[in-house]
Scaffold this motif. Sequence first.
Motif, PDB file in Angstrom:
ATOM      1  N   MET A   1       0.849  -1.196   0.000  1.00  0.00           N
ATOM      2  CA  MET A   1       0.000   0.000   0.000  1.00  0.00           C
ATOM      3  C   MET A   1       0.886   1.248   0.000  1.00  0.00           C
ATOM      4  O   MET A   1       1.673   1.441   0.923  1.00  0.00           O
ATOM      5  N   ASP A   2       0.790   2.052  -1.039  1.00  0.00           N
ATOM      6  CA  ASP A   2       1.604   3.259  -1.165  1.00  0.00           C
ATOM      7  C   ASP A   2       0.902   4.415  -0.433  1.00  0.00           C
ATOM      8  O   ASP A   2      -0.010   5.043  -0.968  1.00  0.00           O
ATOM      9  N   ILE A   3       1.345   4.677   0.804  1.00  0.00           N
ATOM     10  CA  ILE A   3       0.692   5.684   1.645  1.00  0.00           C
ATOM     11  C   ILE A   3       0.799   7.072   1.021  1.00  0.00           C
ATOM     12  O   ILE A   3      -0.147   7.862   1.054  1.00  0.00           O
ATOM     13  N   GLU A   4       1.939   7.376   0.427  1.00  0.00           N
ATOM     14  CA  GLU A   4       2.137   8.711  -0.154  1.00  0.00           C
ATOM     15  C   GLU A   4       1.157   8.966  -1.302  1.00  0.00           C
ATOM     16  O   GLU A   4       0.571  10.051  -1.402  1.00  0.00           O
ATOM     17  N   THR A   5       0.953   7.969  -2.158  1.00  0.00           N
ATOM     18  CA  THR A   5       0.001   8.111  -3.259  1.00  0.00           C
ATOM     19  C   THR A   5      -1.421   8.250  -2.729  1.00  0.00           C
ATOM     20  O   THR A   5      -2.212   9.072  -3.214  1.00  0.00           O
ATOM     21  N   GLN A  33      -4.051  13.467   9.265  1.00  0.00           N
ATOM     22  CA  GLN A  33      -2.737  12.843   9.503  1.00  0.00           C
ATOM     23  C   GLN A  33      -2.892  11.554  10.306  1.00  0.00           C
ATOM     24  O   GLN A  33      -2.278  10.522   9.992  1.00  0.00           O
ATOM     25  N   GLU A  34      -3.718  11.608  11.361  1.00  0.00           N
ATOM     26  CA  GLU A  34      -3.924  10.429  12.200  1.00  0.00           C
ATOM     27  C   GLU A  34      -4.549   9.284  11.405  1.00  0.00           C
ATOM     28  O   GLU A  34      -4.207   8.117  11.606  1.00  0.00           O
ATOM     29  N   ALA A  35      -5.461   9.622  10.514  1.00  0.00           N
ATOM     30  CA  ALA A  35      -6.126   8.593   9.712  1.00  0.00           C
ATOM     31  C   ALA A  35      -5.122   7.839   8.841  1.00  0.00           C
ATOM     32  O   ALA A  35      -5.164   6.601   8.756  1.00  0.00           O
ATOM     33  N   PHE A  36      -4.222   8.572   8.207  1.00  0.00           N
ATOM     34  CA  PHE A  36      -3.232   7.909   7.356  1.00  0.00           C
ATOM     35  C   PHE A  36      -2.214   7.131   8.185  1.00  0.00           C
ATOM     36  O   PHE A  36      -1.780   6.047   7.775  1.00  0.00           O
ATOM     37  N   LEU A  37      -1.861   7.647   9.352  1.00  0.00           N
ATOM     38  CA  LEU A  37      -0.938   6.911  10.213  1.00  0.00           C
ATOM     39  C   LEU A  37      -1.551   5.598  10.685  1.00  0.00           C
ATOM     40  O   LEU A  37      -0.841   4.607  10.884  1.00  0.00           O
ATOM     41  N   SER A  38      -2.877   5.587  10.831  1.00  0.00           N
ATOM     42  CA  SER A  38      -3.536   4.367  11.312  1.00  0.00           C
ATOM     43  C   SER A  38      -3.432   3.229  10.301  1.00  0.00           C
ATOM     44  O   SER A  38      -3.590   2.057  10.659  1.00  0.00           O
ATOM     45  N   LEU A  39      -3.154   3.549   9.034  1.00  0.00           N
ATOM     46  CA  LEU A  39      -3.019   2.501   8.021  1.00  0.00           C
ATOM     47  C   LEU A  39      -1.847   1.575   8.324  1.00  0.00           C
ATOM     48  O   LEU A  39      -1.850   0.403   7.921  1.00  0.00           O
ATOM     49  N   ASP A  40      -0.845   2.100   9.032  1.00  0.00           N
ATOM     50  CA  ASP A  40       0.318   1.277   9.377  1.00  0.00           C
ATOM     51  C   ASP A  40      -0.036   0.172  10.364  1.00  0.00           C
ATOM     52  O   ASP A  40       0.700  -0.815  10.499  1.00  0.00           O
ATOM     53  N   ASP A  41      -1.145   0.343  11.087  1.00  0.00           N
ATOM     54  CA  ASP A  41      -1.515  -0.615  12.134  1.00  0.00           C
ATOM     55  C   ASP A  41      -2.483  -1.686  11.660  1.00  0.00           C
ATOM     56  O   ASP A  41      -2.873  -2.569  12.432  1.00  0.00           O
ATOM     57  N   VAL A  42      -2.882  -1.600  10.397  1.00  0.00           N
ATOM     58  CA  VAL A  42      -3.873  -2.552   9.882  1.00  0.00           C
ATOM     59  C   VAL A  42      -3.292  -3.278   8.663  1.00  0.00           C
ATOM     60  O   VAL A  42      -2.821  -2.626   7.724  1.00  0.00           O
ATOM     61  N   PRO A  43      -3.327  -4.615   8.662  1.00  0.00           N
ATOM     62  CA  PRO A  43      -2.852  -5.350   7.471  1.00  0.00           C
ATOM     63  C   PRO A  43      -3.662  -4.954   6.245  1.00  0.00           C
ATOM     64  O   PRO A  43      -4.891  -4.836   6.320  1.00  0.00           O
ATOM     65  N   PRO A  44      -2.999  -4.706   5.117  1.00  0.00           N
ATOM     66  CA  PRO A  44      -3.699  -4.260   3.897  1.00  0.00           C
ATOM     67  C   PRO A  44      -4.851  -5.168   3.487  1.00  0.00           C
ATOM     68  O   PRO A  44      -5.881  -4.696   2.998  1.00  0.00           O
ATOM     69  N   GLU A  45      -4.701  -6.477   3.699  1.00  0.00           N
ATOM     70  CA  GLU A  45      -5.757  -7.402   3.271  1.00  0.00           C
ATOM     71  C   GLU A  45      -7.044  -7.251   4.095  1.00  0.00           C
ATOM     72  O   GLU A  45      -8.108  -7.731   3.700  1.00  0.00           O
ATOM     73  N   LYS A  46      -6.953  -6.570   5.238  1.00  0.00           N
ATOM     74  CA  LYS A  46      -8.139  -6.377   6.087  1.00  0.00           C
ATOM     75  C   LYS A  46      -8.968  -5.161   5.651  1.00  0.00           C
ATOM     76  O   LYS A  46     -10.062  -4.929   6.163  1.00  0.00           O
ATOM     77  N   LEU A  54     -10.775   5.175   5.420  1.00  0.00           N
ATOM     78  CA  LEU A  54     -10.244   6.459   5.865  1.00  0.00           C
ATOM     79  C   LEU A  54     -11.371   7.419   6.252  1.00  0.00           C
ATOM     80  O   LEU A  54     -11.268   8.144   7.237  1.00  0.00           O
ATOM     81  N   CYS A  55     -12.455   7.421   5.463  1.00  0.00           N
ATOM     82  CA  CYS A  55     -13.598   8.276   5.797  1.00  0.00           C
ATOM     83  C   CYS A  55     -14.196   7.894   7.144  1.00  0.00           C
ATOM     84  O   CYS A  55     -14.606   8.761   7.926  1.00  0.00           O
ATOM     85  N   LYS A  56     -14.242   6.589   7.414  1.00  0.00           N
ATOM     86  CA  LYS A  56     -14.786   6.137   8.698  1.00  0.00           C
ATOM     87  C   LYS A  56     -13.897   6.582   9.849  1.00  0.00           C
ATOM     88  O   LYS A  56     -14.391   7.048  10.892  1.00  0.00           O
ATOM     89  N   ILE A  57     -12.579   6.462   9.675  1.00  0.00           N
ATOM     90  CA  ILE A  57     -11.647   6.910  10.714  1.00  0.00           C
ATOM     91  C   ILE A  57     -11.812   8.410  10.959  1.00  0.00           C
ATOM     92  O   ILE A  57     -11.917   8.874  12.103  1.00  0.00           O
ATOM     93  N   VAL A  58     -11.845   9.185   9.874  1.00  0.00           N
ATOM     94  CA  VAL A  58     -11.984  10.644  10.000  1.00  0.00           C
ATOM     95  C   VAL A  58     -13.313  11.003  10.665  1.00  0.00           C
ATOM     96  O   VAL A  58     -13.375  11.877  11.535  1.00  0.00           O
ATOM     97  N   THR A  59     -14.383  10.327  10.275  1.00  0.00           N
ATOM     98  CA  THR A  59     -15.704  10.591  10.855  1.00  0.00           C
ATOM     99  C   THR A  59     -15.708  10.313  12.349  1.00  0.00           C
ATOM    100  O   THR A  59     -16.152  11.150  13.155  1.00  0.00           O
TER     101      THR A  59
END
Length: 288
Positions: A1-5, A33-46, A54-59
């Motif tokens: 998962m390319d976080i920067e893209t 920022q917090e929403a994108f950082l949270s991607l590191d804690d979740v396996p991509p396949e999940k 991301l919208c759910k995290i932000v909401t």
Amino acid sequence: MDIETLYRSHKPLLFSLAYRMLGSVMDAEDIVQEAFLSLDDVPPEKIRNVKAYLCKIVTNRSIDRLRSASKLREQYVGPWLPEPLVFETDEQDDPFQQYLRKESISTAYLLLLEQLTWTERVVFLLREVLHYDYEEIAEIVNKSSANCRKIFSRAKKSLGYEPDRSEFPDLKNHPLVERFNHALTTGNTTQLLEFLSADAVLFTDGGGKVKSALRPIFGADRITRFFTGIRPSAPADLSCQIRWVNGQPGIVARVGGQLQGVFSFDIVKGRIRSIYLVTNPDKLTCLS
């Protein structure tokens, strides 16, 4: 998962969602920022749908901040206005600016959203502004799609307002903002009567930190008298520039290069119906 893209692709949408929820530029930036950082804690396949995740995290994080800030909002001194979103330049090729300038983020619109409950606001924004279908919204807010449909209908009826989606190709194309700016800088405040609606309203948000009107000022005559009264005490080095404020032409006021206030407007049928002036230094920090 390319976080920067992903960040480049989804930041404008996520920021606009958080900003509309909170009315705070700084909080919206932090949550994105917090929403994108949270991607590191979740396996991509999940994650089946990254944008929906991301919208759910932000909401959810926006709602958490609204809950924690509710007591402070009740104790706020004077009118509360959203933190202004200002672009100091007119970068036509900046995709972030282009996205936000096409969105419904005017001060008048944000204040109307404040009338909705948190759930209504989320459902309304996801459907009306971000064009999600009800199944996607249901997954984000943990409600049935039928329930979300009812919530949206209720929220839209409650607002009873269609945002001004006018596009302003540049900062020099709105004569009313230019005339308002001219009246402020020249001190000829009686000119305001020429382009204010008779029932115009002025809201000044000093947050108890700087001197400001503690209640809205109603009527073109009273607003004109207000600006006429404070004009003699204005410093000689007061400068006002037209800038992008909440996606529309507004005014940024400085004294000696230091930011003092930000004006935004609600313009209806060729007249200024509402003036919003933010002078609370806490809401100007990210602009200084």
